[in-house]
Design an enzyme around this catalytic site. Structure first.
Site, mmCIF file in Angstrom:
data_model
loop_
_atom_site.group_PDB
_atom_site.id
_atom_site.type_symbol
_atom_site.label_atom_id
_atom_site.label_comp_id
_atom_site.label_asym_id
_atom_site.label_seq_id
_atom_site.Cartn_x
_atom_site.Cartn_y
_atom_site.Cartn_z
ATOM 1 N N GLY A 262 0.821 -1.222 0.000
ATOM 2 C CA GLY A 262 0.000 0.000 0.000
ATOM 3 C C GLY A 262 0.846 1.259 0.000
ATOM 4 O O GLY A 262 0.523 2.237 0.679
ATOM 5 N N SER B 293 1.379 3.246 -2.573
ATOM 6 C CA SER B 293 1.043 4.182 -3.657
ATOM 7 C C SER B 293 0.346 5.443 -3.172
ATOM 8 O O SER B 293 0.312 6.445 -3.892
ATOM 9 C CB SER B 293 0.151 3.472 -4.683
ATOM 10 O OG SER B 293 -0.883 2.755 -4.044
ATOM 11 N N ASP C 185 -2.625 -7.643 -5.013
ATOM 12 C CA ASP C 185 -3.751 -7.688 -4.084
ATOM 13 C C ASP C 185 -3.302 -8.567 -2.923
ATOM 14 O O ASP C 185 -3.139 -9.784 -3.083
ATOM 15 C CB ASP C 185 -4.981 -8.293 -4.774
ATOM 16 C CG ASP C 185 -6.176 -8.380 -3.838
ATOM 17 O OD1 ASP C 185 -6.023 -8.112 -2.629
ATOM 18 O OD2 ASP C 185 -7.267 -8.718 -4.324
ATOM 19 N N TYR D 81 -13.667 -3.823 10.386
ATOM 20 C CA TYR D 81 -12.372 -3.130 10.432
ATOM 21 C C TYR D 81 -11.716 -3.328 11.806
ATOM 22 O O TYR D 81 -10.520 -3.634 11.911
ATOM 23 C CB TYR D 81 -12.632 -1.655 10.140
ATOM 24 C CG TYR D 81 -11.420 -0.780 9.960
ATOM 25 C CD1 TYR D 81 -10.655 -0.833 8.799
ATOM 26 C CD2 TYR D 81 -11.061 0.155 10.937
ATOM 27 C CE1 TYR D 81 -9.556 -0.002 8.621
ATOM 28 C CE2 TYR D 81 -9.980 0.995 10.772
ATOM 29 C CZ TYR D 81 -9.225 0.919 9.616
ATOM 30 O OH TYR D 81 -8.136 1.758 9.451
ATOM 31 N N ALA E 30 -12.240 -5.747 13.966
ATOM 32 C CA ALA E 30 -11.816 -7.148 14.120
ATOM 33 C C ALA E 30 -10.529 -7.408 13.337
ATOM 34 O O ALA E 30 -9.629 -8.116 13.809
ATOM 35 C CB ALA E 30 -12.925 -8.083 13.649
HETATM 36 N N1 LIG Z 1 -5.528 7.648 7.407
HETATM 37 C C1 LIG Z 1 -5.747 7.452 8.681
HETATM 38 O O1 LIG Z 1 -6.033 8.396 9.451
HETATM 39 C C2 LIG Z 1 -5.661 6.078 9.250
HETATM 40 C C3 LIG Z 1 -6.066 5.910 10.557
HETATM 41 C C4 LIG Z 1 -5.972 4.654 11.131
HETATM 42 C C5 LIG Z 1 -5.438 3.606 10.412
HETATM 43 N N2 LIG Z 1 -5.051 3.771 9.125
HETATM 44 C C6 LIG Z 1 -4.464 2.616 8.429
HETATM 45 O O2 LIG Z 1 -3.308 3.026 7.744
HETATM 46 C C7 LIG Z 1 -3.158 2.261 6.544
HETATM 47 C C8 LIG Z 1 -3.052 3.215 5.340
HETATM 48 O O3 LIG Z 1 -4.218 4.011 5.326
HETATM 49 P P1 LIG Z 1 -4.354 5.266 4.334
HETATM 50 O O4 LIG Z 1 -5.281 6.200 4.994
HETATM 51 O O5 LIG Z 1 -3.012 5.712 3.891
HETATM 52 O O6 LIG Z 1 -5.143 4.560 3.123
HETATM 53 P P2 LIG Z 1 -5.377 5.027 1.598
HETATM 54 O O7 LIG Z 1 -4.940 6.430 1.400
HETATM 55 O O8 LIG Z 1 -6.792 4.640 1.291
HETATM 56 O O9 LIG Z 1 -4.378 4.057 0.784
HETATM 57 C C9 LIG Z 1 -4.604 2.684 0.795
HETATM 58 C C10 LIG Z 1 -3.425 1.961 0.190
HETATM 59 O O10 LIG Z 1 -3.650 0.534 0.281
HETATM 60 C C11 LIG Z 1 -3.596 -0.031 -1.033
HETATM 61 N N3 LIG Z 1 -4.515 -1.178 -1.063
HETATM 62 C C12 LIG Z 1 -5.859 -1.174 -0.865
HETATM 63 N N4 LIG Z 1 -6.361 -2.418 -0.991
HETATM 64 C C13 LIG Z 1 -5.306 -3.228 -1.265
HETATM 65 C C14 LIG Z 1 -5.167 -4.617 -1.512
HETATM 66 N N5 LIG Z 1 -6.220 -5.450 -1.506
HETATM 67 N N6 LIG Z 1 -3.921 -5.107 -1.760
HETATM 68 C C15 LIG Z 1 -2.856 -4.282 -1.772
HETATM 69 N N7 LIG Z 1 -2.915 -2.962 -1.564
HETATM 70 C C16 LIG Z 1 -4.134 -2.442 -1.314
HETATM 71 C C17 LIG Z 1 -3.965 1.106 -1.968
HETATM 72 O O11 LIG Z 1 -3.489 0.830 -3.295
HETATM 73 P P3 LIG Z 1 -4.107 1.647 -4.576
HETATM 74 O O12 LIG Z 1 -3.484 3.031 -4.526
HETATM 75 O O13 LIG Z 1 -3.671 0.849 -5.757
HETATM 76 O O14 LIG Z 1 -5.593 1.689 -4.396
HETATM 77 C C18 LIG Z 1 -3.235 2.268 -1.281
HETATM 78 O O15 LIG Z 1 -1.854 2.219 -1.571
HETATM 79 C C19 LIG Z 1 -4.374 1.326 6.454
HETATM 80 O O16 LIG Z 1 -3.997 0.047 6.949
HETATM 81 C C20 LIG Z 1 -5.387 1.975 7.385
HETATM 82 O O17 LIG Z 1 -6.258 1.024 7.946
HETATM 83 C C21 LIG Z 1 -5.161 4.985 8.524
#
Ligand SMILES: NC(=O)c1ccc[n+]([C@@H]2O[C@H](COP(=O)([O-])OP(=O)(O)OC[C@H]3O[C@@H](n4cnc5c(N)ncnc54)[C@H](OP(=O)(O)O)[C@@H]3O)[C@@H](O)[C@H]2O)c1
Length: 248
Positions: free
Chosen positions: A7, A9, A60, A151, A153
């Site tokens: 992830g 990107s 994926d 989420y 869980a």
């Molecule tokens: N943002 C927050 O405040 C926050 C808070 C708590 C926890 N988190 C956690 O932090 C992590 C990153 O969150 P984010 O906010 O940066 O998310 P995001 O901006 O939505 O980015 C999600 C990333 O995961 C990739 N991805 C999604 N489904 C996938 C799959 N099946 N296989 C491989 N890659 C996949 C996406 O690839 P594509 O670009 O190709 O779609 C993208 O690179 C997550 O685990 C999330 O639960 C975030």
């Protein structure tokens, strides 16, 4: 060292890629669909450090055989992978009584089974080096969130997975830890976090001017946890929340 980051990107994962490059590391990272976003991260990484080796892979993480295939390709391309960061994650919020099987399965498969497949693949490789760092990205919602049972869980399960790896492989020089992000401005929170929850965060987060975190600061913390200096941090759940361990 060489990093493998799922992830990478967008959002927090992209922040980790860029901070790892800034700190002098080489990085393999994955995206699932967004090749254009991955290309932008590579271009930015090359601006930061033109001689960096940075490659993206479509993956994926919910597909166990694809994890094996891409994992092998990364080890072929980079020879060694010392640091694995499971950052890819999704949400599909719904109240429990309305949640369908697909919403449940997708979130568990991506956020929990994916890191299991990735860790299983790379820990075998790390064992032969007697060194490794596993860093799994959770959420404050691990403790339960209204409308987010799938989420929550998945993230609580990730803690159990991580602590088990720490106990099984710590003696072989492999540490495994969880980082728990609070609120970061990414596509995920832009698309799904209610405005009321964002306002609450900004009002109560006990940092100057009550703000959300930046992906750069999350990246720097990850890079430290990946370092040899962090050898005595193992099996821990570390909040990166500014002090507001908020859960709806
Ligand atoms: N943002 C927050 O405040 C926050 C808070 C708590 C926890 N988190 C956690 O932090 C992590 C990153 O969150 P984010 O906010 O940066 O998310 P995001 O901006 O939505 O980015 C999600 C990333 O995961 C990739 N991805 C999604 N489904 C996938 C799959 N099946 N296989 C491989 N890659 C996949 C996406 O690839 P594509 O670009 O190709 O779609 C993208 O690179 C997550 O685990 C999330 O639960 C975030």
């Amino acid at each position: 060292m060489n990093f493998f980051i799922t992830g990478g990107s967008r959002g927090i994962g992209a922040g980790i890629v860029l901070e790892a490059v800034r700190a002098g590391h080489d990085v393999a990272f994955t995206y699932v669909r967004n090749e254009a976003a991955a290309a932008k991260v590579i271009a930015r990484a090359k601006e930061i450090r033109p001689d960096a080796k940075v490659q993206s892979y479509a993956l994926d993480v919910a597909d166990a055989s694809a994890v094996e295939r891409v994992g092998d390709a990364v080890i072929d391309d980079f020879e060694n992978v010392e640091v694995v960061v499971n950052c890819a994650g999704v949400n599909a919020d719904n109240l429990l009584v309305s949640m369908d099987n697909a919403e449940w399965d997708k979130v568990i498969a991506t956020n929990l089974s994916g890191p299991f497949y990735v860790c299983r693949h790379f820990v075998q490789h790390m064992m032969s080096n007697r060194f490794g760092r596993i860093i799994n990205v959770s959420s404050v919602i691990f403790d339960g969130g209204s409308g987010q049972s799938n989420y929550a869980a998945s993230k609580a399960g990730l803690h159990g997975l991580t602590k088990s790896i720490a106990k099984e492989y710590g003696r072989r020089g492999i540490t495994a830890n969880v980082l728990v992000p609070g609120f970061f401005d990414t596509d995920m929170t832009r698309e799904s976090m209610p405005e009321q929850a964002k306002a609450y965060w900004k009002q109560y987060c006990p940092v100057p001017k009550g703000r959300m975190g930046t992906v750069e600061e999350f990246g720097k913390i990850t890079v430290f946890l990946a370092s040899r200096d962090a050898a005595f941090i193992n099996g821990q759940v570390i909040p990166v929340t500014g002090g507001l361990d908020y859960s709806t």
